[in-house]
Scaffold this motif. Structure first.
Motif, PDB file in Angstrom:
ATOM      1  N   VAL A  63      10.276  -1.014  14.955  1.00 20.09           N
ATOM      2  CA  VAL A  63      10.399  -2.317  14.243  1.00 20.09           C
ATOM      3  C   VAL A  63      10.310  -2.092  12.760  1.00 20.09           C
ATOM      4  O   VAL A  63      11.234  -2.557  12.023  1.00 20.09           O
ATOM      5  CB  VAL A  63       9.293  -3.499  14.795  1.00 20.09           C
ATOM      6  CG1 VAL A  63       9.512  -4.627  13.768  1.00 20.09           C
ATOM      7  CG2 VAL A  63       9.337  -3.536  16.003  1.00 20.09           C
ATOM      8  N   TYR A  64       9.570  -1.167  12.487  1.00 24.56           N
ATOM      9  CA  TYR A  64       9.330  -1.022  10.948  1.00 24.56           C
ATOM     10  C   TYR A  64       9.250   0.549  10.716  1.00 24.56           C
ATOM     11  O   TYR A  64       8.833   1.423  11.673  1.00 24.56           O
ATOM     12  CB  TYR A  64       7.862  -1.409  10.355  1.00 24.56           C
ATOM     13  CG  TYR A  64       8.094  -2.935  10.043  1.00 24.56           C
ATOM     14  CD1 TYR A  64       8.751  -3.667   9.096  1.00 24.56           C
ATOM     15  CD2 TYR A  64       7.432  -3.778  11.043  1.00 24.56           C
ATOM     16  CE1 TYR A  64       8.799  -4.963   8.845  1.00 24.56           C
ATOM     17  CE2 TYR A  64       7.384  -5.409  10.904  1.00 24.56           C
ATOM     18  CZ  TYR A  64       8.179  -5.909   9.811  1.00 24.56           C
ATOM     19  OH  TYR A  64       8.096  -7.106   9.393  1.00 24.56           O
ATOM     20  N   ILE A  65       9.573   1.160   9.653  1.00 27.29           N
ATOM     21  CA  ILE A  65       9.949   2.507   9.269  1.00 27.29           C
ATOM     22  C   ILE A  65       9.155   2.496   7.933  1.00 27.29           C
ATOM     23  O   ILE A  65       9.646   1.989   6.995  1.00 27.29           O
ATOM     24  CB  ILE A  65      11.131   2.975   9.190  1.00 27.29           C
ATOM     25  CG1 ILE A  65      11.806   2.718  10.694  1.00 27.29           C
ATOM     26  CG2 ILE A  65      11.293   4.271   8.857  1.00 27.29           C
ATOM     27  CD1 ILE A  65      13.399   2.755  10.561  1.00 27.29           C
ATOM     28  N   VAL A  66       8.301   3.628   7.774  1.00 26.37           N
ATOM     29  CA  VAL A  66       7.732   4.117   6.427  1.00 26.37           C
ATOM     30  C   VAL A  66       8.751   5.279   5.949  1.00 26.37           C
ATOM     31  O   VAL A  66       8.744   6.296   6.803  1.00 26.37           O
ATOM     32  CB  VAL A  66       6.298   4.622   6.548  1.00 26.37           C
ATOM     33  CG1 VAL A  66       5.813   5.126   5.273  1.00 26.37           C
ATOM     34  CG2 VAL A  66       5.410   3.643   6.926  1.00 26.37           C
ATOM     35  N   ASN A  67       9.561   5.148   5.078  1.00 27.33           N
ATOM     36  CA  ASN A  67      10.149   6.042   4.179  1.00 27.33           C
ATOM     37  C   ASN A  67       9.333   6.978   3.418  1.00 27.33           C
ATOM     38  O   ASN A  67       9.138   6.862   2.178  1.00 27.33           O
ATOM     39  CB  ASN A  67      11.204   5.345   3.480  1.00 27.33           C
ATOM     40  CG  ASN A  67      12.203   6.355   2.684  1.00 27.33           C
ATOM     41  OD1 ASN A  67      12.089   7.624   2.972  1.00 27.33           O
ATOM     42  ND2 ASN A  67      13.051   5.956   1.677  1.00 27.33           N
ATOM     43  N   ALA A  68       8.672   7.692   4.090  1.00 33.69           N
ATOM     44  CA  ALA A  68       7.377   8.667   3.334  1.00 33.69           C
ATOM     45  C   ALA A  68       8.001   9.721   2.206  1.00 33.69           C
ATOM     46  O   ALA A  68       9.019  10.476   2.623  1.00 33.69           O
ATOM     47  CB  ALA A  68       6.591   9.536   4.344  1.00 33.69           C
ATOM     48  N   THR A  69       7.384   9.677   1.243  1.00 33.86           N
ATOM     49  CA  THR A  69       7.730  10.435   0.119  1.00 33.86           C
ATOM     50  C   THR A  69       6.601  11.059  -0.446  1.00 33.86           C
ATOM     51  O   THR A  69       6.693  11.979  -1.571  1.00 33.86           O
ATOM     52  CB  THR A  69       8.592   9.832  -1.113  1.00 33.86           C
ATOM     53  OG1 THR A  69       7.836   8.798  -1.605  1.00 33.86           O
ATOM     54  CG2 THR A  69      10.011   9.207  -0.780  1.00 33.86           C
ATOM     55  N   SER A  83       0.746  -1.185   0.128  1.00 32.13           N
ATOM     56  CA  SER A  83       0.159   0.162  -0.070  1.00 32.13           C
ATOM     57  C   SER A  83       0.955   1.284  -0.069  1.00 32.13           C
ATOM     58  O   SER A  83       0.313   2.334  -0.538  1.00 32.13           O
ATOM     59  CB  SER A  83      -0.807  -0.064   1.186  1.00 32.13           C
ATOM     60  OG  SER A  83      -0.169   0.468   2.473  1.00 32.13           O
ATOM     61  N   VAL A  84       1.904   1.147   0.526  1.00 34.76           N
ATOM     62  CA  VAL A  84       3.026   2.383   0.767  1.00 34.76           C
ATOM     63  C   VAL A  84       3.943   2.258  -0.606  1.00 34.76           C
ATOM     64  O   VAL A  84       5.191   2.785  -0.510  1.00 34.76           O
ATOM     65  CB  VAL A  84       3.644   2.483   2.085  1.00 34.76           C
ATOM     66  CG1 VAL A  84       2.549   2.766   3.034  1.00 34.76           C
ATOM     67  CG2 VAL A  84       4.473   1.397   2.344  1.00 34.76           C
ATOM     68  N   ASP A  85       3.644   1.455  -1.548  1.00 35.44           N
ATOM     69  CA  ASP A  85       4.420   1.419  -2.864  1.00 35.44           C
ATOM     70  C   ASP A  85       5.794   0.845  -2.466  1.00 35.44           C
ATOM     71  O   ASP A  85       6.931   1.323  -2.885  1.00 35.44           O
ATOM     72  CB  ASP A  85       4.585   2.830  -3.237  1.00 35.44           C
ATOM     73  CG  ASP A  85       3.297   3.613  -3.540  1.00 35.44           C
ATOM     74  OD1 ASP A  85       2.431   2.894  -3.988  1.00 35.44           O
ATOM     75  OD2 ASP A  85       3.185   4.801  -3.263  1.00 35.44           O
ATOM     76  N   GLY A  86       5.818  -0.220  -1.392  1.00 30.82           N
ATOM     77  CA  GLY A  86       7.256  -0.639  -1.136  1.00 30.82           C
ATOM     78  C   GLY A  86       8.223   0.257  -0.257  1.00 30.82           C
ATOM     79  O   GLY A  86       9.442  -0.072  -0.399  1.00 30.82           O
TER      80      GLY A  86
END
Length: 650
Positions: free
Chosen positions: A163-169, A89-92
């Motif tokens: 634990v997890y990180i969203v690399n937001a762009t 959903s977050v494009d990988g």
């Protein structure tokens, strides 16, 4: 037919309209079609919560009454399939956290000797840390579980890192991260640059949203909004100070920006206050925002200003970071270019009882005087700082004990490393303005003009910078805002100077004294949530403890760390006693500040708590010592202020 004047006015109006649009990546937003049947990323019900009395016992807890946020230790933790669906959903853009120091541990699958040497060198300055998705400038609050060293001890583990990180762009990525954390009741943390001294950007078992790659800067020659008309700039959420200075140079303007090159101009700088070289000239960083673009706890993307969502606009300018929403961009005031006149000087104080006359220290080039004369000079510098602040300037100093290794004074010497910064003055103006200070210092027996460390230099405020950043270290500190009333009463002023001397001389602490005066008038009466104590302040002072809470890459035993903190607090308690009703700057304060609600937010706290409860009834956003945070606590067995345990209701 349009006249030339009418056409020109229409063109100007069109330019203002175009210049105020969002960044392209902000137009990529979450839709119902994106959600589909994956309800784990659905929006929340946005029906406003009823007004809740401040003294009520309503808890900002997860809706199903769980005692703690969900972590990997729970059966409710998302399955691998759910994490895979979220990643899609977050494009990988989902990153499984690997601590920056993992390359240094031989028993780790990421071990790489050459990479370890490179990361050790890079992280000597903050610029090498801000580019990592998980690390922070003071990582001991994450338990120092994966130390960056070529001689590591033990094993590398996540500790308090997420634990997890969203690399937001895109905005969509931010919305998805907020929705997934809220719906799955996982702890959410937000990291921008990692200039985090209190564990607000890390958290065990958490999902993190990393804003580093939200980039962009646009100049607007004529912006109108939030009771302002004039030059402005739209700045993206991940933009660091050095990028803003280069942007200023490109456009020949001034923007209130962090003094440290790798601090983000948004994030905690705007959310909590933000001081700079222009604090007494244009006000705090929080005072500059004219409009914010925000993802709120329900997952919506909002424009926030005086006419839209005014409650959040008030709260997010000074009322606490990681609390009400995530800023993706902001429109901030821009000013004409400025020249700074900076006077720098150093003097030392000898412990030698037989020392009788000023001398030049061969190792530092500083004037060295008797200990009592040294302290009379410190007193004069603090006294004269009132005139500097009134003229729109600030002061900056480190007052160090003989045992300090902070700035490196010679053994057996106290040292004062100081400067005055005067925006908007010519070199001739500054020289004349500072002449009374130099004259008084000479009369006291400290002829600074004879020292080869004393200089007055001119520099454009918008001078270009690089992203290396300042050297980093691991330390604890505590701070206080000293109000102008402490200068108006001679006895109180003497007691103020004596309390600073006691912290240095008796406590052995280095004191960083920064005089400034960000009054409401200077700030342009912004009606924001900046701690009211700032409006009465003439000096922000920090006491640094040279005893690090970390040794050999591990946090010291709780008994040792707590004893050191108790000792430091005993000296800062004297500062609090001399400043009743004042406060401390949350970004540079004791993470265990007593009565932090009043100290960090003053009379604004009840209103901020109401806004928090109304806008985030789910408790999505949480960070230590922010409005509403007292109903949650990180459970750590030894009681240290670490982020290594589950976040549970109190």
């Amino acid at each position: 037919m349009l006249t030339k004047l009418s056409a020109l006015l229409l063109l100007l109006a069109f330019q203002r309209l175009v210049s105020a649009v969002n960044f392209a990546w902000e137009e990529t937003q979450l839709t119902k079609d994106d959600i589909g049947i994956f309800n784990s990323v659905a929006f929340a019900d946005t029906a406003p919560a009823p007004s809740i009395p401040v003294d009520s016992n309503v808890n900002l807890a997860a809706s199903n009454g769980r005692e703690c946020k969900v972590g990997p230790w729970d059966a409710a933790w998302p399955t691998e399939a759910e994490w895979a669906a979220f990643n899609a959903s977050v494009d990988g853009a989902l990153i499984k956290t690997v601590p920056q120091g993992a390359v240094c541990y031989p028993n780790n699958p990421h071990f790489d000797e050459a990479a370890c040497a490179a990361v050790v060198q890079a992280t000597g300055h903050s610029g090498g840390i801000v580019v990592d998705p998980s690390n922070i400038v003071q990582p001991w609050t994450a338990g120092e579980s994966c130390n960056i060293t070529e001689t590591p001890i033990g094993i590398c583990s996540l500790g308090g890192f997420p634990v997890y990180i969203v690399n937001a762009t895109t905005v969509k990525h931010v919305q998805l991260g907020v929705n997934f954390a809220r719906n799955k009741e996982i702890r959410l943390v937000v990291k921008n640059t990692g200039h985090d001294f209190a564990g607000r950007s890390v958290g065990a078992g958490a999902l993190s949203i990393w804003l580093h790659n939200l980039q962009g800067q646009t100049f607007m020659s004529d912006f109108s909004g939030s009771n302002y008309r004039g030059p402005a700039a739209r700045i993206a959420g991940g933009t660091q100070g050095w990028q803003v200075y280069n942007f200023m140079a490109d456009n020949n303007i001034s923007i209130v920006a962090p003094s440290e090159s790798t601090v983000a101009i948004l994030g905690g700088f705007t959310a909590v206050g933000g001081h700079s070289s222009l604090t007494s000239y244009h006000g705090m960083g929080s005072d500059q925002a004219l409009q914010l673009q925000v993802v709120t706890a329900d997952g919506r993307f909002l424009q926030v200003d005086t006419d839209n969502n005014a409650d959040i606009f008030f709260a997010m300018r000074g009322g606490g970071g990681s609390t009400y929403g995530i800023v993706t961009s902001a429109i901030v005031k821009a000013f004409p270019p400025l020249t700074l006149q900076t006077a720098k000087f150093v003097w030392s104080g000898s412990l030698d009882a037989n020392f009788s006359s000023p001398d030049i220290n061969p190792s530092t080039g500083a004037i060295t005087v008797d200990k009592e004369v040294f302290w009379s000079g410190v007193r004069e510098w603090i006294q004269f700082s009132r005139s500097v602040s009134s003229a729109g300037g600030i002061g900056f100093s480190y007052i160090e004990p003989p045992s300090s290794t902070f700035m490196g004074p010679a053994p057996g010497l106290f040292q004062m490393t100081a400067s005055f910064i005067l925006p908007g003055q010519t070199l001739e103006d500054a020289t004349a303005f500072l002449e009374p200070f130099f004259s008084t210092m000479t009369q006291l027996g400290i002829p600074l003009t004879q020292s080869n460390t004393t200089t007055i230099t001119s520099q454009a405020y918008n001078t270009r910078r690089t992203g290396e950043g300042d050297p980093v270290g691991q330390t604890r500190f505590s701070s206080r805002l000293f109000p102008r009333t402490n200068w108006e009463d001679p006895a109180l002023f003497n007691a103020t100077v004596q309390s600073i001397r006691a912290a240095v001389e008796d406590g052995g602490y280095t004191v960083n004294a920064i005089p400034y005066a960000p009054t409401e008038e200077v700030a342009g009466f912004p009606n924001d949530a900046v701690n009211p104590a700032f409006r009465e302040t003439l000096m922000h002072a920090i006491a640094f403890d040279s005893a690090s809470p970390v040794k050999d890459g591990r946090v010291l035993p709780a008994k040792v760390v707590n004893a050191a903190h108790t000792r430091l607090d005993s000296f800062v308690a004297a500062w609090r006693k001399l400043t009743p009703g004042s406060g401390a700057y949350m970004n540079e304060a004791d993470m265990q500040e007593p009565e932090w609600q009043q100290s960090f937010f003053g009379d604004h706290y009840p209103q901020l708590l109401q806004i928090k409860r109304r806008r985030d009834p789910w408790g999505v956003f949480w960070a230590p010592t922010t409005p509403g945070s007292e109903v949650w606590a990180v459970v750590v067995p030894d009681g240290l202020p670490l982020q290594t345990g589950p976040l549970c209701r109190t």
